[in-house]
Motif scaffolding. Structure first.
Motif, PDB file in Angstrom:
ATOM      1  N   PRO A  38      33.381  46.339 -48.530  1.00 15.91           N
ATOM      2  CA  PRO A  38      32.359  46.023 -49.535  1.00 15.91           C
ATOM      3  C   PRO A  38      32.860  46.356 -50.940  1.00 15.91           C
ATOM      4  N   SER A  39      32.594  45.478 -51.869  1.00 15.45           N
ATOM      5  CA  SER A  39      33.030  45.711 -53.246  1.00 15.45           C
ATOM      6  C   SER A  39      32.119  46.697 -53.961  1.00 15.45           C
ATOM      7  N   SER A  40      30.917  46.899 -53.422  1.00 17.89           N
ATOM      8  CA  SER A  40      29.977  47.856 -54.003  1.00 17.89           C
ATOM      9  C   SER A  40      28.965  48.240 -52.944  1.00 17.89           C
ATOM     10  N   ASP A  41      28.170  49.279 -53.235  1.00 16.32           N
ATOM     11  CA  ASP A  41      27.140  49.693 -52.291  1.00 16.32           C
ATOM     12  C   ASP A  41      26.050  48.642 -52.142  1.00 16.32           C
ATOM     13  N   ASP A  42      25.952  47.739 -53.107  1.00 14.41           N
ATOM     14  CA  ASP A  42      24.909  46.715 -53.075  1.00 14.41           C
ATOM     15  C   ASP A  42      25.282  45.513 -52.213  1.00 14.41           C
ATOM     16  N   GLU A  43      26.551  45.395 -51.862  1.00 10.73           N
ATOM     17  CA  GLU A  43      26.982  44.242 -51.066  1.00 10.73           C
ATOM     18  C   GLU A  43      26.463  44.375 -49.640  1.00 10.73           C
ATOM     19  N   GLY A  44      25.828  43.341 -49.142  1.00 12.74           N
ATOM     20  CA  GLY A  44      25.208  43.398 -47.825  1.00 12.74           C
ATOM     21  C   GLY A  44      26.151  43.021 -46.700  1.00 12.74           C
ATOM     22  N   GLY A  45      25.669  43.258 -45.461  1.00 13.21           N
ATOM     23  CA  GLY A  45      26.460  42.942 -44.289  1.00 13.21           C
ATOM     24  C   GLY A  45      26.860  41.484 -44.183  1.00 13.21           C
ATOM     25  N   PRO A  46      25.953  40.524 -44.461  1.00 17.56           N
ATOM     26  CA  PRO A  46      26.326  39.110 -44.336  1.00 17.56           C
ATOM     27  C   PRO A  46      27.503  38.710 -45.228  1.00 17.56           C
ATOM     28  N   GLN A  47      27.565  39.273 -46.437  1.00 19.74           N
ATOM     29  CA  GLN A  47      28.688  38.944 -47.331  1.00 19.74           C
ATOM     30  C   GLN A  47      30.007  39.450 -46.759  1.00 19.74           C
ATOM     31  N   VAL A  48      29.976  40.640 -46.193  1.00 19.13           N
ATOM     32  CA  VAL A  48      31.191  41.200 -45.585  1.00 19.13           C
ATOM     33  C   VAL A  48      31.612  40.338 -44.404  1.00 19.13           C
ATOM     34  N   VAL A  49      30.654  39.957 -43.568  1.00 17.68           N
ATOM     35  CA  VAL A  49      30.960  39.122 -42.396  1.00 17.68           C
ATOM     36  C   VAL A  49      31.581  37.797 -42.831  1.00 17.68           C
ATOM     37  N   GLN A  50      31.019  37.168 -43.845  1.00 15.75           N
ATOM     38  CA  GLN A  50      31.544  35.886 -44.305  1.00 15.75           C
ATOM     39  C   GLN A  50      32.970  36.008 -44.818  1.00 15.75           C
ATOM     40  N   GLU A  51      33.259  37.086 -45.518  1.00 17.11           N
ATOM     41  CA  GLU A  51      34.619  37.275 -46.034  1.00 17.11           C
ATOM     42  C   GLU A  51      35.608  37.503 -44.896  1.00 17.11           C
ATOM     43  N   VAL A  52      35.216  38.290 -43.901  1.00 15.42           N
ATOM     44  CA  VAL A  52      36.096  38.532 -42.759  1.00 15.42           C
ATOM     45  C   VAL A  52      36.320  37.235 -41.987  1.00 15.42           C
ATOM     46  N   LEU A  53      35.266  36.472 -41.751  1.00 14.35           N
ATOM     47  CA  LEU A  53      35.403  35.194 -41.057  1.00 14.35           C
ATOM     48  C   LEU A  53      36.322  34.248 -41.832  1.00 14.35           C
ATOM     49  N   HIS A  54      36.184  34.236 -43.149  1.00 13.87           N
ATOM     50  CA  HIS A  54      37.039  33.391 -43.978  1.00 13.87           C
ATOM     51  C   HIS A  54      38.507  33.770 -43.792  1.00 13.87           C
ATOM     52  N   ARG A  55      38.797  35.068 -43.798  1.00 12.27           N
ATOM     53  CA  ARG A  55      40.187  35.505 -43.602  1.00 12.27           C
ATOM     54  C   ARG A  55      40.702  35.108 -42.221  1.00 12.27           C
ATOM     55  N   LEU A  56      39.888  35.334 -41.200  1.00 12.26           N
ATOM     56  CA  LEU A  56      40.316  35.007 -39.838  1.00 12.26           C
ATOM     57  C   LEU A  56      40.521  33.516 -39.651  1.00 12.26           C
ATOM     58  N   GLN A  57      39.588  32.731 -40.175  1.00  7.48           N
ATOM     59  CA  GLN A  57      39.702  31.274 -40.025  1.00  7.48           C
ATOM     60  C   GLN A  57      40.859  30.704 -40.830  1.00  7.48           C
ATOM     61  N   SER A  58      41.189  31.325 -41.945  1.00  8.99           N
ATOM     62  CA  SER A  58      42.349  30.902 -42.727  1.00  8.99           C
ATOM     63  C   SER A  58      43.628  31.153 -41.952  1.00  8.99           C
ATOM     64  N   LYS A  59      43.685  32.301 -41.247  1.00  2.99           N
ATOM     65  CA  LYS A  59      44.865  32.607 -40.449  1.00  2.99           C
ATOM     66  C   LYS A  59      44.979  31.654 -39.278  1.00  2.99           C
ATOM     67  N   THR A  60      43.832  31.286 -38.673  1.00  2.00           N
ATOM     68  CA  THR A  60      43.848  30.317 -37.569  1.00  2.00           C
ATOM     69  C   THR A  60      44.346  28.959 -38.058  1.00  2.00           C
ATOM     70  N   ALA A  61      43.840  28.519 -39.204  1.00  2.34           N
ATOM     71  CA  ALA A  61      44.265  27.232 -39.756  1.00  2.34           C
ATOM     72  C   ALA A  61      45.735  27.249 -40.122  1.00  2.34           C
ATOM     73  N   GLY A  62      46.198  28.382 -40.663  1.00  4.98           N
ATOM     74  CA  GLY A  62      47.601  28.488 -41.037  1.00  4.98           C
ATOM     75  C   GLY A  62      48.517  28.418 -39.832  1.00  4.98           C
ATOM     76  N   ALA A  63      48.087  29.088 -38.736  1.00  2.50           N
ATOM     77  CA  ALA A  63      48.888  29.055 -37.524  1.00  2.50           C
ATOM     78  C   ALA A  63      48.953  27.662 -36.918  1.00  2.50           C
ATOM     79  N   ALA A  64      47.859  26.896 -37.053  1.00  2.00           N
ATOM     80  CA  ALA A  64      47.802  25.554 -36.470  1.00  2.00           C
ATOM     81  C   ALA A  64      48.739  24.577 -37.193  1.00  2.00           C
ATOM     82  N   THR A  65      49.080  24.870 -38.435  1.00  2.00           N
ATOM     83  CA  THR A  65      49.926  23.946 -39.193  1.00  2.00           C
ATOM     84  C   THR A  65      51.415  24.218 -38.977  1.00  2.00           C
ATOM     85  N   HIS A  66      51.727  25.291 -38.250  1.00  2.00           N
ATOM     86  CA  HIS A  66      53.133  25.618 -38.022  1.00  2.00           C
ATOM     87  C   HIS A  66      53.578  25.230 -36.614  1.00  2.00           C
TER      88      HIS A  66
END
Length: 224
Positions: free
Chosen positions: A196-224
């Protein structure tokens, strides 16, 4: 909100880990297979943290996304210095003895602490709560030998303390100021992180950022 982590009498234990071969590596937890890529996503949580509990509702989605990226998601609770260590130690004991049972144990302990307001000051209180909520019965089909007595023995051993110490070291290395913290670890080194970037950042924002990182890695692996 930076608080002092690690409720264990474990300052010495953390130092001792420096002298144990391989202790710095994020190794496969007992009973759990190694990840396909050698990368483990470690989610560091505090069972008293409402945001951690909110993120916990998305664990099945996060685990599936990690699996698709060839990575394993491992959840590692840590207590603050003014909190009982026993819920965390029981969680680690369940994970080590009955891999897969720890998810229900973690959810139940979140409820005990955040809904019922329990402090779980000793091991007996944690075990009584799990028994009262019929955790052995709920896990019997998947784990016929599931035993709270066995978990009690494991929770009282050094093994959960080492798990706590390694988790605390990762928090320290990450420099994160709030939980939950997601760390991508390979060969004992942190290669990526989300917190979390601050105490005000909620759980859904953290989940979305983690999913974005994971899905980016999946997409990157698929192109190689």
């Amino acid at each position: 909100m930076k608080r002092s982590l690690l409720s264990i009498a474990c300052a010495g234990l953390m130092s001792a880990l420096l002298y144990i071969p391989g202790a710095n590596a994020q190794q496969t937890s007992p009973g759990l297979p190694a990840s396909a890529t050698g990368i483990v996503v470690v989610e560091l949580v505090n069972l008293h943290c409402p945001r951690c509990r909110a993120v916990n509702d998305s664990e099945p989605v996060l685990k599936q996304a990690a699996l698709a990226a060839g990575e394993d998601l491992r959840i590692a609770p840590i207590a603050y210095t003014d909190q009982s260590p026993w819920p965390d130690r029981v969680y680690y004991a369940a994970r080590d003895l009955y891999p897969g049972s720890e998810d229900l144990v973690r959810e139940t302990l979140f409820d005990g602490i955040q809904t019922d307001g329990l402090e779980f000051e000793d091991l007996a209180q944690v075990l009584s709560y799990l028994q009262a909520h019929e955790i052995p019965q709920k896990l019997a089909a998947q784990f016929p030998n599931f035993s709270l007595n066995a978990i009690a023995d494991q929770a009282s051993s050094d093994a959960p303390m080492y798990s706590e110490a390694k988790a605390a070291r990762l928090v320290s290395q990450s420099g994160a100021a709030a939980v939950p913290v997601f760390l991508w670890v390979k060969d004992g080194q942190i290669i990526d992180a989300v917190s979390p970037s601050s105490d005000d950042e909620g759980g859904p924002q953290v989940v979305q950022e983690v999913l974005h990182r994971l899905q980016s890695k999946t997409a990157g692996a698929a192109t190689h």
